[in-house]
Design a protein around this motif. Structure first.
Motif, PDB file in Angstrom:
ATOM      1  N   LEU A 294       1.793  -1.674  -0.180  1.00  0.00           N
ATOM      2  CA  LEU A 294       1.625  -1.474   1.253  1.00  0.00           C
ATOM      3  C   LEU A 294       1.178  -2.735   1.971  1.00  0.00           C
ATOM      4  CD1 LEU A 294      -0.093   2.035   1.459  1.00  0.00           C
ATOM      5  CD2 LEU A 294       2.341   1.465   1.524  1.00  0.00           C
ATOM      6  N   GLY A 295       0.271  -3.469   1.386  1.00  0.00           N
ATOM      7  CA  GLY A 295      -0.267  -4.641   2.066  1.00  0.00           C
ATOM      8  C   GLY A 295      -1.265  -5.356   1.183  1.00  0.00           C
TER       9      GLY A 295
ATOM     10  N   PRO B 124       7.976  -6.999 -10.802  1.00  0.00           N
ATOM     11  CA  PRO B 124       7.655  -7.666  -9.533  1.00  0.00           C
ATOM     12  C   PRO B 124       7.664  -6.641  -8.391  1.00  0.00           C
ATOM     13  CG  PRO B 124       9.943  -8.085 -10.112  1.00  0.00           C
ATOM     14  CD  PRO B 124       9.370  -7.231 -11.220  1.00  0.00           C
ATOM     15  N   LEU B 125       6.496  -6.179  -7.999  1.00  0.00           N
ATOM     16  CA  LEU B 125       6.394  -5.135  -6.975  1.00  0.00           C
ATOM     17  C   LEU B 125       6.467  -5.767  -5.593  1.00  0.00           C
ATOM     18  CD1 LEU B 125       5.920  -2.078  -6.561  1.00  0.00           C
ATOM     19  CD2 LEU B 125       3.472  -2.589  -6.431  1.00  0.00           C
TER      20      LEU B 125
ATOM     21  N   ALA C 111       3.616  -8.546  -5.587  1.00  0.00           N
ATOM     22  CA  ALA C 111       2.534  -8.410  -6.555  1.00  0.00           C
ATOM     23  C   ALA C 111       3.133  -8.402  -7.952  1.00  0.00           C
ATOM     24  CB  ALA C 111       1.732  -7.132  -6.299  1.00  0.00           C
ATOM     25  N   ASP C 112       2.708  -9.345  -8.764  1.00  0.00           N
ATOM     26  CA  ASP C 112       3.161  -9.377 -10.157  1.00  0.00           C
ATOM     27  C   ASP C 112       2.279  -8.424 -10.955  1.00  0.00           C
ATOM     28  OD1 ASP C 112       5.050 -11.318  -9.518  1.00  0.00           O
ATOM     29  OD2 ASP C 112       3.624 -12.947  -9.848  1.00  0.00           O
TER      30      ASP C 112
ATOM     31  N   ASP D 146      -1.187 -10.970 -10.329  1.00  0.00           N
ATOM     32  CA  ASP D 146      -1.230 -11.979  -9.268  1.00  0.00           C
ATOM     33  C   ASP D 146      -0.551 -11.425  -8.023  1.00  0.00           C
ATOM     34  OD1 ASP D 146      -1.821 -14.330  -8.036  1.00  0.00           O
ATOM     35  OD2 ASP D 146      -0.592 -15.610  -9.323  1.00  0.00           O
ATOM     36  N   PHE D 147      -0.756 -12.130  -6.924  1.00  0.00           N
ATOM     37  CA  PHE D 147      -0.140 -11.748  -5.661  1.00  0.00           C
ATOM     38  C   PHE D 147       0.358 -13.003  -4.956  1.00  0.00           C
ATOM     39  CE2 PHE D 147      -0.262 -11.180  -1.083  1.00  0.00           C
ATOM     40  CZ  PHE D 147       0.518 -10.052  -0.922  1.00  0.00           C
TER      41      PHE D 147
END
Length: 512
Positions: free
Chosen positions: A286-287, A269-270, A250-251, A234-235
């Motif tokens: 990055l995005g 968790p990124l 981002a998970d 997910d995000f």
């Protein structure tokens, strides 16, 4: 021949002078500025092309000067190599001289201490031996040597501050090590970027073909990358009221090492600037952007879904453009299949606002997504053998008339458009995608260590001062002893006057 040797000798002396090394270091920093201010081909070829086209002759002139390939340019490499040679050439003799000085004894006590920049004297009832013994106790920690002189006089030569030159050498050798580490990092490191869909999209670091863009080091061929896999569950993003991004997360789940054999996934968790470090690599967020979801129902009743990411064209509102392409089902003839390919192109607005029929986006969050689509039918050129962008329709096939625009319409979630042959295209909403970067730099720890040593060496060389002090005890005919103290600062004298005053008062007080 003699003139040539003299020229080479003078050139070498000039190159290995410290001022030359500092000048080359300044030029290296100055030369890196275009790499930070101008787009670079190694990072974004498209931006370089756009910049050159926009600037005209000026862009072409900068290109001829290699300003869009700064770190691979001949002039930057020349400065880099000359800086290496200059640093090595000036450090080796200084290091040998430093070790010679460390082994040498302090210099003899000058005959006339009154000529020293710092001087004090007094008479004492103690014998010269007792005076010198007291002086040695007070100067504990200094490098010193005791000497006997004419007429029964005795003296002590002491010096301190050798750590200054140590810090100086540590600074310059660490700077050299930093340059070497950077160079090796460029040779054996690599960097790649990839777009992964959320809600289950996966990426494995198993080969260069898995990347969208890949920049290998000079000694990297892409066949032996560190193995790990990532799955994006997910995000989440939060925004300020003006649409500026506040947080991205981002998970993800990842596998590396033994996890690849056991099938174990580990959550992480990124976040931006908080990379995942695994298998010797770093994974950065990055995005992100959006993928429009389309469902196409063909005339024969077969249903196909398309979920190709579209790229943002407005960083503030994340309005995006792209092209989602389909092959017709149930067609075995290659020519008929090519003539009936579909391409859905247009604009995606995460938060839609309309000005008449014109679609725009008001906010980057997907609050009310909508698309303005153009549908093309024909030969998209997907079988031509030439690579083409997933974000656009090849303008050549449009210009050649190989494709025809068959529909244009604005669609909100759940709405559909009917084509002339009965094909129905429904817009089902959006899905997040994330842009990930994999970085491998085997010299990262060394760069950090050398950077710390550079700072420590600089601090030591700026704070420690070289200074000398002499104490002479001369016996007099009346049985008393004349005690003289002289001092000399080998470097900047700031602060040494106070230190010498304190030392001389202590030495003369003890003996008076």
């Amino acid at each position: 021949m003699r003139a040539l040797l003299a020229f080479l000798r003078n050139t070498w002396r000039g190159l290995t002078a410290m001022r030359t090394a500092l000048t080359l270091l300044f030029l290296l920093a100055l030369g890196a500025m275009p790499g930070a201010l101008l787009p670079q081909r190694s990072l974004n070829q498209q931006k370089v092309t756009e910049y050159i086209a926009e600037k005209g002759w000026w862009g072409g002139f900068l290109d001829r000067l290699q300003f869009f390939d700064v770190y691979a340019s001949a002039w930057f490499s020349a400065v880099y190599v000359l800086l290496f040679v200059s640093l090595i050439g000036c450090l080796l003799p200084r290091t040998w001289e430093y070790f010679e000085q460390m082994r040498a004894k302090p210099v003899l006590t000058p005959r006339n201490l009154a000529r020293m920049p710092h001087h004090a004297s007094a008479e004492s009832a103690a014998s010269p031996d007792l005076v010198i013994a007291a002086a040695k106790r007070r100067l504990k920690g200094w490098r010193l040597v005791e000497r006997a002189e004419e007429g029964g006089a005795r003296s002590v030569s002491a010096e301190r501050g050798f750590l200054r030159e140590t810090g100086n050498l540590v600074f310059h050798f660490s700077l050299l090590g930093l340059l070497v580490a950077f160079a090796l990092g460029k040779m054996f490191g690599y960097e790649g970027q990839v777009i992964v869909q959320s809600q289950g999209g996966q990426y494995c670091n198993s080969g260069v073909y898995n990347f969208d863009t890949f920049r290998p080091g000079l000694r990297v061929d892409g066949t032996d990358l560190n193995q790990f896999c990532v799955k994006v569950d997910d995000f989440h993003a939060t925004y300020l009221h003006n649409g500026q991004a506040q947080t991205f997360q981002a998970d993800i789940q990842y596998q590396s090492g033994d996890d690849l054999e056991t099938g174990t996934w580990r959550p992480y968790p990124l976040q931006v600037n908080h990379p995942l470090r695994t298998a010797g690599d770093r994974l950065y967020l990055l995005g992100h952007g959006y993928t429009p979801l389309f469902t196409v129902t063909f005339p024969n009743g077969e249903v196909r879904t398309g979920s190709t990411q579209w790229r943002p064209v407005d960083e503030l509102t994340l309005a995006s453009e792209g092209a989602t392409k389909f092959d017709p089902p149930g067609v075995t003839d290659d020519e008929q299949r090519r003539k009936n390919q579909l391409a859905i192109t247009g604009l995606l607005a995460p938060t839609a606002v309309f000005q008449g029929e014109l679609l725009d986006s008001a906010f980057p969050e997907a609050r009310d997504p909508a698309v303005a689509v153009d549908v093309y039918r024909g030969d998209l050129g997907r079988d031509s053998g030439r690579g083409q962008s997933i974000f656009t329709l090849d303008p050549k096939v449009v210009k050649d008339g190989k494709v025809t625009k068959v529909a244009r319409q604005n669609l909100k979630v759940g709405e559909e458009i009917k084509l002339d042959d009965g094909t129905a295209i429904r817009f089902d909403g959006v899905r997040d995608w994330v842009s990930l970067q994999v970085s491998h730099d085997p010299t990262q720890i060394y760069v950090l260590a050398f950077a710390v040593l550079v700072i420590l060496g600089l601090v030591v060389s700026l704070t420690v001062k070289r200074r000398r002090i002499w104490v002479r005890a001369t016996p007099q005919e009346d049985g008393r002893t004349v005690v003289e103290v002289g001092g000399l600062a080998r470097t900047d004298q700031a602060g040494y006057g106070e230190e010498f005053g304190s030392l001389s008062r202590d030495l003369l007080k003890e003996e008076s």
